[in-house]
Design an enzyme around this catalytic site. Structure first.
Site, PDB file in Angstrom:
ATOM      1  N   LEU A  89      -0.426   4.346   1.058  1.00  0.00           N
ATOM      2  CA  LEU A  89      -1.392   5.292   1.629  1.00  0.00           C
ATOM      3  C   LEU A  89      -0.703   6.285   2.537  1.00  0.00           C
ATOM      4  O   LEU A  89       0.081   5.898   3.395  1.00  0.00           O
ATOM      5  CB  LEU A  89      -2.436   4.545   2.461  1.00  0.00           C
ATOM      6  CG  LEU A  89      -3.078   3.319   1.831  1.00  0.00           C
ATOM      7  CD1 LEU A  89      -4.129   2.744   2.770  1.00  0.00           C
ATOM      8  CD2 LEU A  89      -3.673   3.681   0.496  1.00  0.00           C
TER       9      LEU A  89
ATOM     10  N   CYS B  40       5.481   5.274   8.948  1.00  0.00           N
ATOM     11  CA  CYS B  40       6.146   4.539   7.853  1.00  0.00           C
ATOM     12  C   CYS B  40       7.616   4.894   7.656  1.00  0.00           C
ATOM     13  O   CYS B  40       8.468   4.001   7.636  1.00  0.00           O
ATOM     14  CB  CYS B  40       5.403   4.785   6.551  1.00  0.00           C
ATOM     15  SG  CYS B  40       3.874   3.879   6.478  1.00  0.00           S
TER      16      CYS B  40
ATOM     17  N   LYS C  73      10.137   3.766  10.349  1.00  0.00           N
ATOM     18  CA  LYS C  73      10.187   2.295  10.439  1.00  0.00           C
ATOM     19  C   LYS C  73      10.808   1.677   9.178  1.00  0.00           C
ATOM     20  O   LYS C  73      11.646   0.787   9.264  1.00  0.00           O
ATOM     21  CB  LYS C  73       8.754   1.788  10.628  1.00  0.00           C
ATOM     22  CG  LYS C  73       8.650   0.314  10.897  1.00  0.00           C
ATOM     23  CD  LYS C  73       7.233  -0.043  11.273  1.00  0.00           C
ATOM     24  CE  LYS C  73       6.512  -0.352  10.014  1.00  0.00           C
ATOM     25  NZ  LYS C  73       5.609  -1.392   9.926  1.00  0.00           N
TER      26      LYS C  73
ATOM     27  N   GLU D 187       0.858  -1.195   0.000  1.00  0.00           N
ATOM     28  CA  GLU D 187       0.000   0.000   0.000  1.00  0.00           C
ATOM     29  C   GLU D 187       0.887   1.236   0.000  1.00  0.00           C
ATOM     30  O   GLU D 187       1.992   1.210   0.520  1.00  0.00           O
ATOM     31  CB  GLU D 187      -0.947  -0.016   1.204  1.00  0.00           C
ATOM     32  CG  GLU D 187      -0.294  -0.277   2.565  1.00  0.00           C
ATOM     33  CD  GLU D 187       0.322   0.942   3.215  1.00  0.00           C
ATOM     34  OE1 GLU D 187      -0.003   2.046   2.785  1.00  0.00           O
ATOM     35  OE2 GLU D 187       1.136   0.771   4.143  1.00  0.00           O
TER      36      GLU D 187
ATOM     37  N   PHE E 127       7.858  16.828  -1.771  1.00  0.00           N
ATOM     38  CA  PHE E 127       8.736  16.299  -0.709  1.00  0.00           C
ATOM     39  C   PHE E 127      10.077  17.026  -0.646  1.00  0.00           C
ATOM     40  O   PHE E 127      11.101  16.451  -0.313  1.00  0.00           O
ATOM     41  CB  PHE E 127       8.912  14.778  -0.856  1.00  0.00           C
ATOM     42  CG  PHE E 127       7.720  14.051  -0.308  1.00  0.00           C
ATOM     43  CD1 PHE E 127       6.509  14.095  -0.989  1.00  0.00           C
ATOM     44  CD2 PHE E 127       7.775  13.389   0.893  1.00  0.00           C
ATOM     45  CE1 PHE E 127       5.370  13.485  -0.479  1.00  0.00           C
ATOM     46  CE2 PHE E 127       6.645  12.772   1.427  1.00  0.00           C
ATOM     47  CZ  PHE E 127       5.445  12.823   0.724  1.00  0.00           C
ATOM     48  N   LEU E 128      10.044  18.304  -0.990  1.00  0.00           N
ATOM     49  CA  LEU E 128      11.240  19.138  -0.861  1.00  0.00           C
ATOM     50  C   LEU E 128      10.979  20.269   0.119  1.00  0.00           C
ATOM     51  O   LEU E 128      11.537  21.352  -0.030  1.00  0.00           O
ATOM     52  CB  LEU E 128      11.626  19.720  -2.227  1.00  0.00           C
ATOM     53  CG  LEU E 128      12.561  18.899  -3.125  1.00  0.00           C
ATOM     54  CD1 LEU E 128      12.968  19.719  -4.357  1.00  0.00           C
ATOM     55  CD2 LEU E 128      13.823  18.438  -2.383  1.00  0.00           C
ATOM     56  N   HIS E 129      10.106  20.030   1.097  1.00  0.00           N
ATOM     57  CA  HIS E 129       9.799  21.090   2.060  1.00  0.00           C
ATOM     58  C   HIS E 129      10.573  20.868   3.351  1.00  0.00           C
ATOM     59  O   HIS E 129      10.367  19.864   4.028  1.00  0.00           O
ATOM     60  CB  HIS E 129       8.301  21.141   2.339  1.00  0.00           C
ATOM     61  CG  HIS E 129       7.501  21.401   1.107  1.00  0.00           C
ATOM     62  ND1 HIS E 129       7.457  22.630   0.506  1.00  0.00           N
ATOM     63  CD2 HIS E 129       6.776  20.581   0.322  1.00  0.00           C
ATOM     64  CE1 HIS E 129       6.731  22.563  -0.580  1.00  0.00           C
ATOM     65  NE2 HIS E 129       6.300  21.326  -0.728  1.00  0.00           N
TER      66      HIS E 129
ATOM     67  N   ARG F 295       2.612   9.276  16.273  1.00  0.00           N
ATOM     68  CA  ARG F 295       3.785   8.399  16.189  1.00  0.00           C
ATOM     69  C   ARG F 295       4.971   9.112  15.522  1.00  0.00           C
ATOM     70  O   ARG F 295       4.843   9.674  14.446  1.00  0.00           O
ATOM     71  CB  ARG F 295       3.426   7.112  15.431  1.00  0.00           C
ATOM     72  CG  ARG F 295       2.568   6.191  16.309  1.00  0.00           C
ATOM     73  CD  ARG F 295       2.138   4.970  15.577  1.00  0.00           C
ATOM     74  NE  ARG F 295       1.239   5.284  14.471  1.00  0.00           N
ATOM     75  CZ  ARG F 295       0.738   4.382  13.654  1.00  0.00           C
ATOM     76  NH1 ARG F 295       1.048   3.108  13.805  1.00  0.00           N
ATOM     77  NH2 ARG F 295      -0.073   4.731  12.682  1.00  0.00           N
TER      78      ARG F 295
HETATM   79  C1  UDX Z   1       4.116   7.983   3.968  1.00  0.00           C
HETATM   80  C2  UDX Z   1       4.134   7.765   2.440  1.00  0.00           C
HETATM   81  O1  UDX Z   1       3.829   8.998   1.798  1.00  0.00           O
HETATM   82  C3  UDX Z   1       3.168   6.676   2.050  1.00  0.00           C
HETATM   83  O2  UDX Z   1       3.248   6.444   0.645  1.00  0.00           O
HETATM   84  C4  UDX Z   1       3.548   5.419   2.815  1.00  0.00           C
HETATM   85  O3  UDX Z   1       2.740   4.334   2.445  1.00  0.00           O
HETATM   86  C5  UDX Z   1       3.480   5.671   4.308  1.00  0.00           C
HETATM   87  O4  UDX Z   1       4.373   6.747   4.635  1.00  0.00           O
HETATM   88  P1  UDX Z   1       2.639   9.320   5.728  1.00  0.00           P
HETATM   89  O5  UDX Z   1       3.619   8.857   6.758  1.00  0.00           O
HETATM   90  O6  UDX Z   1       1.184   9.237   6.044  1.00  0.00           O
HETATM   91  O7  UDX Z   1       2.861   8.504   4.361  1.00  0.00           O
HETATM   92  O8  UDX Z   1       2.917  10.861   5.434  1.00  0.00           O
HETATM   93  P2  UDX Z   1       3.661  11.789   4.360  1.00  0.00           P
HETATM   94  O9  UDX Z   1       2.695  12.806   3.876  1.00  0.00           O
HETATM   95  O10 UDX Z   1       4.386  11.026   3.356  1.00  0.00           O
HETATM   96  O11 UDX Z   1       4.696  12.567   5.315  1.00  0.00           O
HETATM   97  C6  UDX Z   1       5.663  11.890   6.092  1.00  0.00           C
HETATM   98  C7  UDX Z   1       6.466  12.861   6.921  1.00  0.00           C
HETATM   99  O12 UDX Z   1       7.331  13.648   6.111  1.00  0.00           O
HETATM  100  C8  UDX Z   1       5.612  13.871   7.697  1.00  0.00           C
HETATM  101  O13 UDX Z   1       6.198  14.045   8.964  1.00  0.00           O
HETATM  102  C9  UDX Z   1       5.718  15.127   6.873  1.00  0.00           C
HETATM  103  O14 UDX Z   1       5.488  16.290   7.590  1.00  0.00           O
HETATM  104  C10 UDX Z   1       7.163  15.027   6.387  1.00  0.00           C
HETATM  105  N1  UDX Z   1       7.452  15.787   5.172  1.00  0.00           N
HETATM  106  C11 UDX Z   1       6.833  15.477   3.992  1.00  0.00           C
HETATM  107  C12 UDX Z   1       8.407  16.818   5.206  1.00  0.00           C
HETATM  108  O15 UDX Z   1       8.976  17.121   6.260  1.00  0.00           O
HETATM  109  N2  UDX Z   1       8.685  17.479   4.047  1.00  0.00           N
HETATM  110  C13 UDX Z   1       8.085  17.193   2.869  1.00  0.00           C
HETATM  111  O16 UDX Z   1       8.425  17.832   1.862  1.00  0.00           O
HETATM  112  C14 UDX Z   1       7.129  16.153   2.841  1.00  0.00           C
END
Ligand code: UDX
Length: 440
Positions: A148, A259, A262, A146, A248-250, A330
């Protein structure tokens, strides 16, 4: 769906919303009681009304009787937890037990059993061995990872960016999954069929790649602070390269959630077993660990420049969840920050639009958790924004400045405009951007 946790419950409800009958199997009696009484156990956008529709139409059932559920269904997904162990490797005991029980329960019936739980790629064969060692079993194991993300999980199931299935040749699982996902496939969703090990690696490698990308942004932010540059300017222009992309460049307070922490550990442990050092997973893990101190260090610096310490200081924290639109704590950077602040003797008053109850469970009376953003900043000597909830942006900032004891904002998510905040009379400090000092 074996395991009515977050993944199993959401995916199962999406299957049911498409008109299928779905049976949830779980060992948690309290959860089963709640589910049977029609209570949706997770906070997730669009989930509750979808659950209600299927619940009321009788398409959902809930049981702890795995044998009976297997007898009455055409196939099953394993969605039980694979928690990390002390060495970073995943604990597969729940998955293994389910495989063993299903292999017995299915008797000699050809039965598709699909692993959705994230497991290391090199351990799939161990699961197949369990089936092989069960006399007469015709269970066909497959993998269907998945992707998600919390907050958009329902939409991620309904409109997936891709579907990846891992199957062995000639087994029953391929046909089962192709039929289940036919509407996506014919609708043009990229659909990849490969071996189970390859399918697992798609997920595992993605969950290292994305943390590496975030870590790159966080490192650029640290360098920008030293150079007097704006990391957002740099990263936006970098992201315009289609080979890199803007997502994902923030920069921020470090990634959290269930996720990424882990899976980077699990991937690293798997690589070790395979005799390869994962330089990249290790770099992401290390970079993130450093980043989780950054906000705290910025506060320490700010107050020590004023010849003050953090001890006894009243700090307002906006955000407890690891990201917006979820109540999940978490590996939340907000929790890391609050713990650092408490260790330094600071006093924390926090507000989160959704995770207040979870925060109260965790901290009891060690911090105050209030019911509005404005209540959190009353008398505060600093405001720290850790989570990227949208509603933090549109606050009445004049009022915030009036009620704060000292007007300084540490914005871990760069939600606000530095010049505007300084003009309003705040000292405004964000990650990877020049400070804007406007406090008198
Ligand atoms: C993630 C994956 O996106 C998903 O595909 C996988 O199955 C499970 O893990 P999730 O953990 O729900 O999902 O959140 P996501 O939106 O990916 O963000 C993960 C972490 O990265 C958050 O703490 C978020 O704030 C941080 N993040 C994300 C950043 O610090 N900068 C970014 O540019 C993007």
């Amino acid at each position: 769906m074996i395991g009515a946790g977050w993944v199993g419950f959401i995916q199962g409800n999406v299957f049911a919303d498409e008109g299928r009958k779905v049976s949830f199997v779980d060992v948690d009696q309290d959860k089963l009681r709640l589910l049977k009484a029609g209570h949706c156990p997770f906070y997730e956008k669009d989930l509750e009304p979808m659950f209600r529709r299927s619940y009321e139409s009788g398409r959902l059932s809930f049981t702890d009787d795995l044998k009976q559920a297997v007898e009455q269904t055409d196939g099953a997904f394993i969605c039980v937890p694979t928690p990390p162990q002390a060495d970073g490797d995943s604990d597969l005991s729940y998955v293994e037990r389910v495989v063993r029980e299903v292999a017995v329960a299915a008797g000699t019936r050809e039965y598709p059993l699909i692993v959705k739980s994230t497991i290391p790629a090199d351990r799939f064969r161990d699961l197949e061995k369990i089936v092989k060692d069960t006399p007469g079993s015709q269970v066909d194991l497959g993998s269907n990872p998945e992707f998600l993300a919390e907050g958009t999980a329902v939409e991620d199931c309904q409109l997936p960016s891709r579907i990846v299935i891992g199957v062995r040749n000639g087994g029953a699982t391929r046909g089962f999954l192709e039929e289940l996902y036919e509407h996506h496939r014919s609708g043009g969703t990229p659909f990849f069929v490969m071996s189970p090990e390859e399918a697992i690696m798609v997920k595992y490698a993605a969950n290292v790649m994305l943390p590496v990308k975030i870590s790159m942004a966080n490192e650029v932010a640290l360098l920008s602070e030293q150079l007097g540059c704006n990391a957002r300017t740099i990263l936006n222009a970098m992201g315009a390269d289609p080979r890199i992309g803007p997502k994902f460049l923030h920069p921020g307070p470090g990634y959290g959630g269930d996720c990424f922490p882990k899976d980077t550990q699990g991937y690293d442990a798997m690589a070790k077993r395979l005799g390869i050092t994962s330089n990249l997973a290790q770099a992401a893990i290390r970079t993130n660990a450093r980043q989780r101190w950054h906000l705290f260090n910025r506060l320490t610096d700010y107050f020590s420049r004023r010849q003050e310490t953090l001890a006894g200081r009243e700090i307002a924290v906006w955000g407890l969840s690891f990201k917006k639109d979820t109540n999940d704590l978490r590996h939340s950077p907000a929790i890391a920050f609050i713990d650092q602040m408490l260790d330094a003797g600071g006093r924390v008053t926090a507000y989160d639009p959704a995770a207040g109850p979870e925060g109260r469970k965790r901290y009891a009376d060690r911090i105050a958790i209030v019911d509005s953003a404005m209540a959190a900043v009353m008398g505060a000597e600093a405001l720290v924004i850790v989570t990227d909830w949208k509603q933090f942006v549109g606050q009445d900032w004049e009022e915030v400045r009036k009620v704060m004891k000292h007007p300084v904002i540490f914005d871990g998510r760069s939600l606000l405009n530095p010049m505007r905040m300084a003009a309003l009379g705040f000292d405004y400090i964000s990650i990877g951007r020049p400070d804007a000092l406007g406090a008198k």
